[in-house]
Scaffold this active site. Sequence first.
Site, PDB file in Angstrom:
ATOM      1  N   GLU A  35      -2.707  -9.215   3.275  1.00 22.52           N
ATOM      2  CA  GLU A  35      -3.120  -9.744   4.688  1.00 22.52           C
ATOM      3  C   GLU A  35      -4.662 -10.090   4.692  1.00 22.52           C
ATOM      4  O   GLU A  35      -5.109 -11.006   5.406  1.00 22.52           O
ATOM      5  CB  GLU A  35      -2.553  -9.054   5.811  1.00 22.52           C
ATOM      6  N   HIS A  72      -3.977  -4.962   0.118  1.00 27.75           N
ATOM      7  CA  HIS A  72      -3.548  -5.470   1.547  1.00 27.75           C
ATOM      8  C   HIS A  72      -3.530  -7.016   1.364  1.00 27.75           C
ATOM      9  O   HIS A  72      -4.751  -7.723   1.488  1.00 27.75           O
ATOM     10  CB  HIS A  72      -4.453  -5.034   2.530  1.00 27.75           C
ATOM     11  N   CYS A 109       0.845  -1.157  -0.150  1.00 27.47           N
ATOM     12  CA  CYS A 109      -0.249  -0.133   0.058  1.00 27.47           C
ATOM     13  C   CYS A 109       0.747   1.216   0.029  1.00 27.47           C
ATOM     14  O   CYS A 109       1.495   1.568  -1.056  1.00 27.47           O
ATOM     15  CB  CYS A 109      -1.068  -0.177   1.311  1.00 27.47           C
TER      16      CYS A 109
END
Length: 378
Positions: free
Chosen positions: A346, A344, A252
Amino acid sequence: MLVLEDGRRFVGRAYGSRGQTLGEIVFATGMTGYQETLTDPSYAGQIVLMTAPHIGNTGANDEDMESSRIWVAGFIVREPARIASNFRSTRTLDEDLTNNEVVGISGIDTRAITRHIRSAGAMKSGIFSGPAFDLSAGEQLELVRGGAAMRGRNLSDQVSTVEPFQIPAKGERIGSVAVLDLGVKTSTLNYLAERGFEVLVLPQSVTAEHVLSLGPTALFFSNGPGDPAASDAHVTLLQEVLRAGVPYFGICFGNQLLGRALGFRTYKLPFGHRGINQPVLDKTTGRVEITSQNHGFAVDMPIEGVSDSRTGFGRVEVSHYSLNDQVVEGIRCLDIPAFSVQYHPESAAGPHDANYLFDRFRDMVTAHTAAAGAGDAK
């Protein structure tokens, strides 16, 4: 009262804490994951509007926190849940907002506001409740227009850790990764540790000399809020560590800073990408991934072909791009061990299509370490 910079006004019901708050209004399209959104440091300075109509159904808990607190400047929902119903819930969302002094508004036409932002772009805004509701329309608008703009704003010092800390590697240790905390999420650190990295989390104010003195096996720049054009010190740090041959992975904000370190410019998107349902094409595999995103800025690079770094780091190419608007969503360096993605991976509360990128990072680091060892042996 919700007041926009262009003079639009929307009346609703007070939600969460009472008072006044200012920030850039943005919308998030996720149907779930409101707690992860609220506690994502990347949302610092922003008033977040949820496009899903019902928010708060599953309450809140300590396990789904992506940081130690709520970061949004304000919160806008159409219909707050009257009852929190989930076996993991320990409190209501309303309680979380109140305890964190987050001023919100509900009972408002979120579809109309979203359509307006999509046409006019993200802008300054303010929520006024309690005594602040009684301010005149002119006073409220003056406060909104006098608020800080996101363009040119550096927020890293507000969200970064003050003191460095470590997370031990889980399983076999393959090395250490220095993480520059620009607003990192807890799940990101856990995924790095699960890949065998000893995670060294550093304040955003550290120098390249300090990073290199730690002898890290790799460097990682996290997500975070603000304008990448206002983070020249972080760009300089990254360039120095890259020149030292340390492998790099950025997420990001870390993607935007890699772009700038390579000599490309960044620009502000009209209304950004926020939510857990953003389609991205991985050019390496040809696979379409549904991704979790939260960014208002992007790197300006040609999607097709190979470009030359303007700062001497060799050949570079776009590895991922958005299928909604062709915005750059990933960068891969071809002559140095470095890559990054704008979304992102994750994906806390979101799809896990991109979780493999942590494996790709681990594989890149182990290959680089093996190659360096073979070179030393010769």
